[in-house]
Design a protein around this motif. Structure first.
Motif, mmCIF file in Angstrom:
data_model
loop_
_atom_site.group_PDB
_atom_site.id
_atom_site.type_symbol
_atom_site.label_atom_id
_atom_site.label_comp_id
_atom_site.label_asym_id
_atom_site.label_seq_id
_atom_site.Cartn_x
_atom_site.Cartn_y
_atom_site.Cartn_z
ATOM 1 N N VAL A 222 1.166 -1.292 0.001
ATOM 2 C CA VAL A 222 0.204 -0.124 0.128
ATOM 3 C C VAL A 222 0.994 1.305 0.042
ATOM 4 O O VAL A 222 1.870 1.424 0.741
ATOM 5 N N LEU A 223 0.420 2.221 -0.906
ATOM 6 C CA LEU A 223 1.376 3.313 -0.939
ATOM 7 C C LEU A 223 0.335 4.330 -0.399
ATOM 8 O O LEU A 223 -0.684 4.578 -0.892
ATOM 9 N N ASP A 224 0.753 5.107 0.780
ATOM 10 C CA ASP A 224 0.105 5.915 1.486
ATOM 11 C C ASP A 224 0.488 7.477 1.185
ATOM 12 O O ASP A 224 1.499 7.806 1.568
ATOM 13 N N VAL A 225 -0.364 8.187 0.339
ATOM 14 C CA VAL A 225 0.082 9.392 -0.073
ATOM 15 C C VAL A 225 -0.626 10.787 0.366
ATOM 16 O O VAL A 225 -1.801 10.516 0.976
ATOM 17 N N ASP A 226 -0.143 11.734 0.567
ATOM 18 C CA ASP A 226 -0.432 13.038 1.243
ATOM 19 C C ASP A 226 -1.656 13.577 0.359
ATOM 20 O O ASP A 226 -1.391 13.795 -0.993
ATOM 21 N N VAL A 227 -2.868 13.769 0.874
ATOM 22 C CA VAL A 227 -4.013 14.249 0.046
ATOM 23 C C VAL A 227 -3.547 15.866 -0.416
ATOM 24 O O VAL A 227 -4.298 16.283 -1.527
ATOM 25 N N LYS A 228 -2.683 16.454 0.040
ATOM 26 C CA LYS A 228 -2.414 17.645 -0.181
ATOM 27 C C LYS A 228 -1.460 17.577 -1.159
ATOM 28 O O LYS A 228 -1.021 19.040 -1.686
ATOM 29 N N ALA A 229 -0.825 16.750 -1.704
ATOM 30 C CA ALA A 229 0.062 16.820 -2.871
ATOM 31 C C ALA A 229 -0.451 17.042 -4.123
ATOM 32 O O ALA A 229 -1.685 17.335 -4.317
ATOM 33 N N ARG A 230 0.246 17.512 -5.011
ATOM 34 C CA ARG A 230 -0.158 17.959 -6.362
ATOM 35 C C ARG A 230 -0.692 17.067 -7.074
ATOM 36 O O ARG A 230 -0.744 15.864 -7.033
ATOM 37 N N ASP A 231 -1.857 17.309 -8.032
ATOM 38 C CA ASP A 231 -2.379 16.534 -8.935
ATOM 39 C C ASP A 231 -1.481 15.421 -9.727
ATOM 40 O O ASP A 231 -1.556 14.338 -9.408
ATOM 41 N N VAL A 232 -0.816 16.062 -10.097
ATOM 42 C CA VAL A 232 0.574 15.182 -11.013
ATOM 43 C C VAL A 232 1.172 14.235 -10.070
ATOM 44 O O VAL A 232 1.453 13.057 -10.419
#
Length: 292
Positions: A222-232
């Motif tokens: 599972v890759l757990d990514v910050d929702v505040k990251a850029r769209d790209v």
């Protein structure tokens, strides 16, 4: 060294109440039967909801009563909690390095042993909905024994020194396909994988700007990514080849809908009751989102 934080009024009364392994608003929960076998990650739905720290805007974070309430409500398919290690090596459920923010005590968590841990009491936030009493923060073993196999669990390793012991606890209970072990460090994630456990790697918005997540697909589940990251950056993560890409920490329907539109298939939230009970309708595709 542990110092005691001053207590007044109702807080002082609450701190005297010991609710070890007690559910919200009731007596001790009965032992849970596994039935045909433990629930595993393979059973998760296409879009998965994760109760972050048990759902920290709805229940006392990292508490047994909070985790049990989230489990009983059924608005999340995964329960997340944090882990630290006591002086004697006992893995416990706790987020901060110190006791000050969420308990009636002060000082380092790592300065306590298991006997002293039994004297710690959580201090529920007054802003939480409902009525919550003070209780002892659980050990990792207690959470695994209470909820392991009944729901998928996600535990974050705040102190990698305790990883071998955590792995032994998970393996001894037959939960290697039911517990995700989360870290921010790709090298710790690789170690988790080598120990035969399911690996979750979380990354901040800043880290995702230069990350190449495809490099981790051989050992990250599972890759757990910050929702505040850029769209790209969210799109690159979603296309990395890692089967599950979950966004954290989501607190609004708009954040949820954007993450899903950009290809994420999991929502890690402090408010699972609010977001999961009122699912959004994602319109368009990731490319159309980028085109706005």
């Amino acid at each position: 060294m542990v110092t005691r934080i001053a207590q007044t009024g109702l807080a002082a009364v609450a701190s005297a109440v010991s609710l070890a392994l007690t559910g919200h608003g009731g007596g001790p929960a009965a032992p849970l039967e596994w039935g045909g076998g433990p629930l595993t990650v393979d059973s998760l739905p296409r879009v998965t909801y994760v109760a972050h720290r048990g759902g920290a805007r709805e229940v006392p974070e990292n508490s047994m009563s909070g985790l049990m309430a989230a489990y009983r409500r059924g608005t999340a398919q995964v329960l997340d909690f944090d882990t630290r290690v006591l002086r004697d090596g006992t893995p416990v459920v706790f987020h901060d390095a110190t006791l000050n923010r969420t308990t009636y005590l002060g000082g380092a968590v790592s300065g306590l042993d298991a006997r002293e841990w039994r004297g710690v009491r959580l201090r529920p936030r007054a802003s939480l909905p409902g009525s919550w009493r003070s209780e002892r923060p659980p050990t990792v073993a207690e959470v695994l024994d209470r909820l392991g196999g009944r729901i998928v669990l996600m535990l974050e390793v705040k102190d990698p020194r305790g990883l071998d012991r955590l792995a032994a606890l998970v393996r001894a209970r037959g939960l290697t396909r039911s517990v995700l072990v989360n870290t921010n460090d790709p090298e710790v994630a690789r170690r988790v994988h080598r120990l035969g456990l399911l690996t979750q790697l979380w990354r901040s918005a800043r880290q995702l700007r230069t990350d190449r997540p495809g490099r981790w697909r051989s050992y990250v589940d599972v890759l757990d990514v910050d929702v505040k990251a850029r769209d790209v950056d969210l799109m690159r993560a979603a296309r990395s080849g890692i089967p599950r890409v979950w966004a954290h920490t989501v607190v609004t329907p708009a954040q949820r809908d954007r993450a899903l539109a950009l290809g994420c298939n999991g929502i890690i939230t402090d408010a699972p009751g609010r977001l999961a009970r009122h699912p959004g309708r994602v319109i368009g595709t990731a490319s159309s989102v980028l085109g706005r």
